[in-house]
Design a protein around this motif. Structure first.
Motif, PDB file in Angstrom:
ATOM      1  N   PHE A 172      44.488  92.877  26.879  1.00 38.00           N
ATOM      2  CA  PHE A 172      45.523  92.289  27.727  1.00 38.00           C
ATOM      3  C   PHE A 172      46.384  91.349  26.903  1.00 38.00           C
ATOM      4  CE2 PHE A 172      46.985  89.046  30.850  1.00 38.00           C
ATOM      5  CZ  PHE A 172      47.741  89.892  31.649  1.00 38.00           C
ATOM      6  N   LEU A 183      48.499  95.704  29.940  1.00 40.79           N
ATOM      7  CA  LEU A 183      47.072  95.999  30.039  1.00 40.79           C
ATOM      8  C   LEU A 183      46.798  97.394  29.500  1.00 40.79           C
ATOM      9  CD1 LEU A 183      44.174  95.489  31.123  1.00 40.79           C
ATOM     10  CD2 LEU A 183      44.974  96.348  33.343  1.00 40.79           C
ATOM     11  N   LYS A 238      52.132  90.661  29.549  1.00 40.85           N
ATOM     12  CA  LYS A 238      51.358  91.091  30.719  1.00 40.85           C
ATOM     13  C   LYS A 238      51.037  92.589  30.661  1.00 40.85           C
ATOM     14  CE  LYS A 238      51.754  86.935  32.388  1.00 40.85           C
ATOM     15  NZ  LYS A 238      50.612  85.981  32.314  1.00 40.85           N
ATOM     16  N   ARG A 272      44.665  93.413  37.381  1.00 42.82           N
ATOM     17  CA  ARG A 272      45.873  92.804  36.816  1.00 42.82           C
ATOM     18  C   ARG A 272      46.163  91.445  37.459  1.00 42.82           C
ATOM     19  NH1 ARG A 272      49.684  95.278  33.797  1.00 42.82           N
ATOM     20  NH2 ARG A 272      49.380  97.466  33.244  1.00 42.82           N
TER      21      ARG A 272
END
Length: 263
Positions: A33, A40, A38, A60
């Motif tokens: 991450f 993933l 942001k 998330r």
């Protein structure tokens, strides 16, 4: 809604990319991450990874809400994913969230407003708190089944804004201790989501947030939870300062209570 407990451990870091090992029982999965972008990525390929992908939105959201200063190698904490949770419905502010604690249950779910029973006791709440001066007030209106109103106000100091919002709901529930079905109408997402989403998770993971810290105002949350025992409660959100009659009235009287304390 079944809750499943996992452990996450940060095992490596490079720049803003963190490798995180997620484990349940004897199975584990590794994700990466990026706390800035942001982004993933799923680095493993197994059954646990497939489950995490199915519940990617919840995962998330947890990673996004986690403070950046708690991303470091060696950090470990337990967390919970809710199996079969309708995430979109819970995040839809037009939906009413339900907490059903009758018959020793703890059920929470979201429903559309037109599907609820119109003839139900209603509690309208609001609070006004001046953080710098450490005082404020709250107000709530109880509407009975005949549509009659009763207004209550209270001055508060040194408890904080969020606690004042909770205190208003708790006090109203105590007055209606013998009423089993009711609705709380509030402009506070904090009040709306706490018992329906957060507290069940905190109970399950040892009262820790994703930052590895105790939740704030946990004593108030537990009091709120206790006041809901053996009740069916609907939580309805209304936008503050939007000319909603009862909400505006509660806001006005909460501010009045706060001003009286400042004299």
């Amino acid at each position: 809604m079944k809750m499943i407990l996992f452990t996450m451990e940060i095992i490596d870091a490079k720049d803003d990319n963190y490798k995180i090992k997620i484990s349940r029982d004897l199975e584990s999965s590794v994700i990466e991450f990026n706390t800035i972008k942001k982004e993933l990525q799923f680095l493993s390929d197994n059954i646990l990874t497939d489950y995490l992908k199915i519940n990617e939105y919840q995962l998330r959201k947890m990673l996004h809400n986690k403070r950046r200063d708690t991303y470091f190698v060696g950090f470990a904490v337990k967390f919970v994913l809710s199996d079969g949770k309708d995430v979109a419905a819970f995040n839809d502010r037009s939906k009413i969230l339900v907490l059903d604690k009758r018959n020793n249950n703890y059920k929470s779910y979201a429903i559309e407003e037109h599907k609820v029973d119109k003839k139900i006791y209603k509690i309208f709440t609001d609070a006004s708190y001046l953080e710098k001066k450490e005082y404020g007030g709250y107000a709530f209106i109880i509407e009975d089944l005949e549509g009659k109103y009763n207004l209550y106000t209270e001055k508060v100091d040194k408890i904080g804004s969020c606690q004042a919002e909770l205190e208003a709901a708790i006090k109203a529930l105590k007055i209606l201790k013998d009423i089993k079905r009711l609705r709380i109408i509030t402009d506070s997402q904090y009040v709306r989501k706490g018992l329906t989403e957060w507290l069940p998770i905190w109970k399950f993971n040892g009262f820790k947030t994703v930052n590895g810290e105790p939740p704030k105002n946990i004593e108030k949350w537990l009091s709120f939870d206790e006041a809901c025992n053996d009740k069916y409660i609907e939580f309805q959100w209304v936008k503050g300062h939007s000319d909603h009659f009862e909400n505006s009235l509660c806001d006005m009287y909460a501010r009045k209570a706060a001003k009286e304390l400042s004299r």
